[in-house]
Write a protein that holds these residues in place. Structure first.
Motif, mmCIF file in Angstrom:
data_model
loop_
_atom_site.group_PDB
_atom_site.id
_atom_site.type_symbol
_atom_site.label_atom_id
_atom_site.label_comp_id
_atom_site.label_asym_id
_atom_site.label_seq_id
_atom_site.Cartn_x
_atom_site.Cartn_y
_atom_site.Cartn_z
ATOM 1 N N GLU A 1 10.696 36.461 41.894
ATOM 2 C CA GLU A 1 10.134 37.839 42.515
ATOM 3 C C GLU A 1 8.721 38.049 42.076
ATOM 4 O O GLU A 1 7.612 38.065 42.583
ATOM 5 C CB GLU A 1 10.358 39.172 42.360
ATOM 6 C CG GLU A 1 12.049 38.993 43.552
ATOM 7 C CD GLU A 1 12.817 40.577 42.953
ATOM 8 O OE1 GLU A 1 12.262 41.367 42.573
ATOM 9 O OE2 GLU A 1 14.152 40.508 43.823
ATOM 10 N N ARG A 2 9.237 37.833 41.144
ATOM 11 C CA ARG A 2 7.381 37.772 40.573
ATOM 12 C C ARG A 2 6.797 36.302 40.885
ATOM 13 O O ARG A 2 5.396 36.621 40.402
ATOM 14 C CB ARG A 2 7.529 37.929 38.556
ATOM 15 C CG ARG A 2 5.813 37.605 37.537
ATOM 16 C CD ARG A 2 6.458 37.428 36.440
ATOM 17 N NE ARG A 2 7.177 36.509 35.862
ATOM 18 C CZ ARG A 2 5.873 35.380 35.733
ATOM 19 N NH1 ARG A 2 4.303 35.686 36.117
ATOM 20 N NH2 ARG A 2 6.363 34.051 35.495
ATOM 21 N N CYS A 3 7.357 35.202 40.405
ATOM 22 C CA CYS A 3 6.752 34.544 41.327
ATOM 23 C C CYS A 3 6.404 34.272 43.321
ATOM 24 O O CYS A 3 6.450 32.876 43.078
ATOM 25 C CB CYS A 3 7.118 32.726 40.756
ATOM 26 S SG CYS A 3 7.051 32.899 38.962
ATOM 27 N N ASP A 4 6.325 35.087 44.000
ATOM 28 C CA ASP A 4 6.552 35.767 44.903
ATOM 29 C C ASP A 4 7.748 34.468 46.260
ATOM 30 O O ASP A 4 7.248 34.037 47.099
ATOM 31 C CB ASP A 4 5.457 35.120 45.667
ATOM 32 C CG ASP A 4 4.537 36.166 45.137
ATOM 33 O OD1 ASP A 4 4.340 37.104 45.108
ATOM 34 O OD2 ASP A 4 2.629 36.019 44.801
ATOM 35 N N MET B 1 11.439 34.854 48.268
ATOM 36 C CA MET B 1 12.607 35.429 48.541
ATOM 37 C C MET B 1 14.220 34.856 48.270
ATOM 38 O O MET B 1 13.793 33.543 48.294
ATOM 39 C CB MET B 1 11.900 36.095 49.422
ATOM 40 C CG MET B 1 10.654 36.369 49.612
ATOM 41 S SD MET B 1 10.473 37.224 51.308
ATOM 42 C CE MET B 1 11.436 38.996 51.214
ATOM 43 N N ASP C 1 14.489 32.614 50.849
ATOM 44 C CA ASP C 1 13.635 31.326 51.071
ATOM 45 C C ASP C 1 14.563 30.200 50.388
ATOM 46 O O ASP C 1 15.402 30.293 49.942
ATOM 47 C CB ASP C 1 12.253 31.216 49.926
ATOM 48 C CG ASP C 1 11.137 32.354 50.294
ATOM 49 O OD1 ASP C 1 11.748 32.607 51.424
ATOM 50 O OD2 ASP C 1 10.533 32.056 48.829
#
Length: 73
Positions: free
Chosen positions: A51-54, A56, A59
């Motif tokens: 999540e910190r690295c965007d 989901m 994905d």
């Protein structure tokens, strides 16, 4: 005493690449599929890093590990 592992996005990506290479998961599967291969107590740390690295959880694993590079085509 149980030591907690620090998960970097690079470590998660390397583990995902390893699982894809062994044929245990496919690049088309969602990232949350990886939780089957991680101890339950460690998954929240991995999920936080994703999540910190965007990323989901829905994905694709292929999005996480990026393109494959072939040495000889």
């Amino acid at each position: 005493m149980v030591q907690s592992i620090q998960y970097s996005i690079e470590l998660v990506q390397d583990e995902a690449r390893h699982l894809v290479a062994k044929g245990l998961v496919s690049r088309q599967q969602p990232i949350y599929t990886l939780c089957q291969f991680v101890p339950v107590r460690e998954w929240p740390m991995i999920e936080s890093e994703l999540e910190r690295c965007d990323f989901m959880l829905r994905d694709r694993i292929g999005d996480l590990i990026g393109r494959e590079c072939w040495e000889n085509d």
